[in-house]
Motif scaffolding. Structure first.
Motif, PDB file in Angstrom:
ATOM      1  N   PHE A   7       0.821  -1.040  -0.094  1.00  0.00           N
ATOM      2  CA  PHE A   7      -0.040   0.033   0.195  1.00  0.00           C
ATOM      3  C   PHE A   7       0.678   1.286   0.279  1.00  0.00           C
ATOM      4  CE2 PHE A   7      -2.582  -3.091   2.880  1.00  0.00           C
ATOM      5  CZ  PHE A   7      -3.360  -3.460   1.553  1.00  0.00           C
ATOM      6  N   GLN A   9       2.486   4.471   0.947  1.00  0.00           N
ATOM      7  CA  GLN A   9       2.859   5.041   2.436  1.00  0.00           C
ATOM      8  C   GLN A   9       2.774   6.454   2.291  1.00  0.00           C
ATOM      9  OE1 GLN A   9       6.605   3.428   3.621  1.00  0.00           O
ATOM     10  NE2 GLN A   9       6.249   1.235   2.480  1.00  0.00           N
ATOM     11  N   HIS A  48      -1.282   5.026   6.187  1.00  0.00           N
ATOM     12  CA  HIS A  48      -1.870   4.375   4.827  1.00  0.00           C
ATOM     13  C   HIS A  48      -3.403   5.156   4.885  1.00  0.00           C
ATOM     14  CE1 HIS A  48       0.999   1.389   4.093  1.00  0.00           C
ATOM     15  NE2 HIS A  48       0.525   0.636   5.172  1.00  0.00           N
ATOM     16  N   LYS A  49      -3.676   5.343   3.666  1.00  0.00           N
ATOM     17  CA  LYS A  49      -5.299   5.753   3.475  1.00  0.00           C
ATOM     18  C   LYS A  49      -5.817   4.553   2.828  1.00  0.00           C
ATOM     19  CE  LYS A  49      -6.559  10.267   3.548  1.00  0.00           C
ATOM     20  NZ  LYS A  49      -7.483  10.108   4.648  1.00  0.00           N
ATOM     21  N   LEU A  50      -6.727   3.819   3.251  1.00  0.00           N
ATOM     22  CA  LEU A  50      -7.210   2.647   2.586  1.00  0.00           C
ATOM     23  C   LEU A  50      -8.710   2.817   2.537  1.00  0.00           C
ATOM     24  CD1 LEU A  50      -4.935  -0.130   4.620  1.00  0.00           C
ATOM     25  CD2 LEU A  50      -4.542   1.190   2.356  1.00  0.00           C
ATOM     26  N   ASP A  51      -9.019   2.068   1.442  1.00  0.00           N
ATOM     27  CA  ASP A  51     -10.593   1.842   1.265  1.00  0.00           C
ATOM     28  C   ASP A  51     -10.891   0.570   2.110  1.00  0.00           C
ATOM     29  OD1 ASP A  51      -9.738  -0.253  -0.335  1.00  0.00           O
ATOM     30  OD2 ASP A  51     -10.165   0.634  -2.257  1.00  0.00           O
ATOM     31  N   ASP A  54      -8.845  -2.704   0.958  1.00  0.00           N
ATOM     32  CA  ASP A  54      -7.516  -2.832   1.223  1.00  0.00           C
ATOM     33  C   ASP A  54      -7.410  -2.832   2.909  1.00  0.00           C
ATOM     34  OD1 ASP A  54      -6.688  -2.584  -1.219  1.00  0.00           O
ATOM     35  OD2 ASP A  54      -6.316  -0.312  -1.155  1.00  0.00           O
ATOM     36  N   LEU A  55      -8.152  -2.367   3.634  1.00  0.00           N
ATOM     37  CA  LEU A  55      -8.374  -2.422   5.099  1.00  0.00           C
ATOM     38  C   LEU A  55      -8.467  -3.798   5.457  1.00  0.00           C
ATOM     39  CD1 LEU A  55      -8.184  -1.169   7.614  1.00  0.00           C
ATOM     40  CD2 LEU A  55     -10.523  -0.487   7.629  1.00  0.00           C
ATOM     41  N   THR A  57      -7.733  -6.366   3.693  1.00  0.00           N
ATOM     42  CA  THR A  57      -6.463  -7.255   3.264  1.00  0.00           C
ATOM     43  C   THR A  57      -5.429  -6.756   4.253  1.00  0.00           C
ATOM     44  OG1 THR A  57      -7.014  -6.905   0.950  1.00  0.00           O
ATOM     45  CG2 THR A  57      -4.515  -7.287   1.518  1.00  0.00           C
ATOM     46  N   LEU A  58      -5.181  -5.763   4.863  1.00  0.00           N
ATOM     47  CA  LEU A  58      -4.454  -5.381   5.812  1.00  0.00           C
ATOM     48  C   LEU A  58      -4.631  -6.102   7.078  1.00  0.00           C
ATOM     49  CD1 LEU A  58      -1.865  -3.909   6.901  1.00  0.00           C
ATOM     50  CD2 LEU A  58      -3.268  -2.080   7.572  1.00  0.00           C
ATOM     51  N   HIS A  98     -12.593   6.334   2.616  1.00  0.00           N
ATOM     52  CA  HIS A  98     -11.253   5.915   3.103  1.00  0.00           C
ATOM     53  C   HIS A  98     -10.850   6.112   4.503  1.00  0.00           C
ATOM     54  CE1 HIS A  98     -10.915   6.912  -1.230  1.00  0.00           C
ATOM     55  NE2 HIS A  98      -9.906   5.676  -1.230  1.00  0.00           N
TER      56      HIS A  98
END
Length: 108
Positions: A7, A9, A48-51, A54-55, A57-58, A98
């Motif tokens: 992702f 940074q 991170h700024k995640l949708d 992606d969140l 996934t993390l 996000h």
């Protein structure tokens, strides 16, 4: 060994070099330096700024590797480093679309 997700940074991400050096003065007043380890350890505070996808996934990566080592690539030097999650792990500030995510990572 797993690789940390790639992702972006964003601004606010930082690295701190933690060293075990101890500086003391002996009875003559001279400074003495001692170190127990060969090199400092890097501590990463990754933002991170995640949708939502992606969140998820993390979070799955964290749950699968929270007590294991993994490869993390720092944006500044693009070199993989063997790391573990730090004490604070993953923290999320929820947003409408996000989410602001901060991850505590320490060189193993």
């Amino acid at each position: 060994m797993a690789d940390y997700p790639a992702f972006p940074q964003i601004v606010g991400s930082a690295v701190v070099y933690r060293d075990d050096r101890q500086v003391v003065r002996d009875t003559s007043g001279a400074s003495r330096v001692a170190s127990f380890y060969a090199a400092p350890v890097k501590e990463f505070n990754v933002v991170h700024k995640l949708d939502a996808t992606d969140l998820a996934t993390l979070r799955a990566f964290y749950l699968a590797n929270r007590n294991a080592t993994f490869n993390f690539t720092w944006c500044e030097d693009a070199l993989p480093t063997v790391c573990v999650f730090g004490q604070r792990g993953v923290s999320v500030r929820v947003g409408a679309i996000h989410h602001d995510v901060t991850v505590d990572i320490i060189e193993a």
